[in-house]
Scaffold this active site. Structure first.
Site, PDB file in Angstrom:
ATOM      1  NE  ARG A  85     -28.048  -5.167  47.915  1.00 31.80           N
ATOM      2  CZ  ARG A  85     -29.302  -4.837  48.125  1.00 31.80           C
ATOM      3  NH1 ARG A  85     -29.733  -3.605  47.907  1.00 31.80           N
ATOM      4  NH2 ARG A  85     -30.167  -5.744  48.555  1.00 31.80           N
ATOM      5  CB  CYS A 115     -23.739   1.437  26.616  1.00 27.02           C
ATOM      6  SG  CYS A 115     -23.077   3.075  26.288  1.00 27.02           S
ATOM      7  CD  GLU A 116     -24.796  -4.237  30.250  1.00 27.01           C
ATOM      8  OE1 GLU A 116     -25.723  -4.839  30.825  1.00 27.01           O
ATOM      9  OE2 GLU A 116     -23.637  -4.660  30.166  1.00 27.01           O
ATOM     10  CE1 TYR A 122     -22.885  -9.309  50.913  1.00 28.56           C
ATOM     11  CE2 TYR A 122     -24.706  -8.268  52.075  1.00 28.56           C
ATOM     12  CZ  TYR A 122     -23.761  -9.276  51.976  1.00 28.56           C
ATOM     13  OH  TYR A 122     -23.693 -10.238  52.950  1.00 28.56           O
TER      14      TYR A 122
END
Length: 421
Positions: free
Chosen positions: A314, A346-347, A375
């Protein structure tokens, strides 16, 4: 209100310390409170007391069978949006006559499954869908009960990605075309028109959009009845928001929402359906994660957790806020400092919070993401070949793993290598 409170210096889920769950199942994990799930369902049910009604839990919010069974035993119906959700609800013991099938892209196979397994109603979103349901119902020799979802072109004043009631959204038929679409439905074999459906979005924090929509629905009910349609059920959707940040003003209460429904459509003598999901499950769940490292960067410090964006997407998808608290209660007046709270994927998008003030933490400390029950687990993935994290249900002083963490062998062995390799 939820049932996650500090006691004896540690955060508990009902009567179970989170440290005990972490020691047994490992981190990260989701944990749900039975008492909170039931309390929130009953708030909606009681808010509509005195009306003929059914509270259908929107199971896309959190669809573990243990959650579904908990709510179904309390009297909830289910709102499903796929064949998988339909079958999951049936597996949890929910009878077909308490299942509402929504969604813009129902396939023929999904429609056939619901018609043969039993369905309370289809919430129809388009004329082509209506014709497909009519054909399949006629082939099976059954009658499909339907409502038609109207798009009222009302701004829900929520995040653009979860708004569904504006004219540019993909949902429903324009309310201005309702007469001709209902006339078509009445002419098709295999269909029984029973009502009207509307849903304008999720995480609404004001009642005004609901009031505007429900007044339109009341006018449409009178109009369609005058045209010969037996409108006897109103599916008013869901969307009532929850307070993700404890410092924010609280959204309207279910009792206020119920009073609004009675005020705007109560005089019509219709059965009322509502489809809350987030408000039932959201504050009933936490994600618990462990600090792997505390890293000093250029002008900021990072808390690197073992939970990641694939476990709770989210914040990356919606820029969503979750309160994040230490599992071990800080001492009164404990010094705080700002951290960027991130995961190991790795972002750069694998960031839960930036410059969030927290008590000083060290490697091995546990933190809990509040309001993660909706969610969270349902949107998780195995990105980076990271296992889906366990789900745990607490009931008073007991807890059970209701979705185990898969092993790496189980994940990898799902792949199939072609013969030519």
């Amino acid at each position: 209100m939820d049932h996650f409170l500090y006691r004896d210096g540690s955060l508990y889920a009902e009567d179970v310390p989170l440290t005990e769950i972490a020691a047994e199942v490992g981190t990260p994990f989701y944990v749900y409170s039975t008492a909170t799930l039931l309390r929130h369902f009953r708030l909606f049910d009681e808010a509509l007391e005195g009306t003929d009604h059914l509270v259908c839990y929107a199971m896309k919010a959190a669809s573990n069978q243990a959650i579904l069974k908990t709510l179904a035993q309390a009297g909830a119906g289910m709102d499903v949006v796929s064949e998988g959700e339909y079958l999951r609800a049936k597996a949890a013991g929910v009878p077909g006559e308490r299942i509402v099938f929504s969604g813009v892209g129902k396939t023929g196979h999904e429609i056939r499954t619901a018609l043969t397994g039993g369905i309370r109603q289809f919430n129809i979103e388009s004329e082509p869908e209506m014709q497909v349901i009519s054909a399949i119902a006629s082939e099976l020799g059954v009658i499909a009960p339907i409502t038609i979802r109207v798009n009222p072109d009302v701004d829900a004043k929520t995040h653009a990605k979860i708004a569904t009631g504006k004219s540019e959204n993909k949902f429903g038929i324009p309310i201005a075309r309702a007469s001709e679409v209902y006339a078509l439905a009445a002419s098709l074999p295999g269909l029984e028109v029973i009502g009207i459906d509307v849903h304008i979005g999720s995480q609404l924090t004001e009642l005004e959009p609901f009031e505007l929509v429900y007044k339109k629905v009341a006018e449409l009910t009178e109009q369609l009845r005058s045209e010969g349609h037996n409108i006897r059920r109103l599916d008013l959707g869901g969307g009532l928001g929850i307070p993700y940040a404890r410092s924010n003003d609280a959204p309207p209460l279910p009792v206020e929402y119920g009073a609004l429904i009675k005020r705007t459509v109560g005089h019509l003598g219709c059965e009322i359906e509502i489809e809350p999901g987030r408000l039932i499950a959201g504050n009933a769940g936490l994600m618990v994660s462990k600090v792997i490292y505390v890293k000093s960067g250029e002008g900021r410090d990072f808390l690197i957790l073992d939970g990641a964006m694939n476990d709770l997407i989210r914040p990356a998808m919606y820029e969503a806020h979750h309160d994040i608290v230490p599992v071990i209660e800080p001492a009164p007046g404990a010094e705080q400092q700002p951290y960027d709270i991130v995961g190991p994927v790795c972002e750069s998008g694998d960031t839960f919070a930036k410059q969030r003030n927290m008590p000083k933490l060290t490697a091995g400390d546990l933190v809990a993401f509040r309001s993660a029950g909706a969610y969270g687990a349902v949107m998780s993935s195995e990105y980076n070949t990271r296992p889906l994290i366990p789900e745990v249900l607490v009931h008073q002083d007991q807890f059970a793993v209701i979705r185990p963490r898969p092993t790496f062998d189980e994940m990898i062995n799902r792949d199939t290598i072609p013969e030519w390799l």
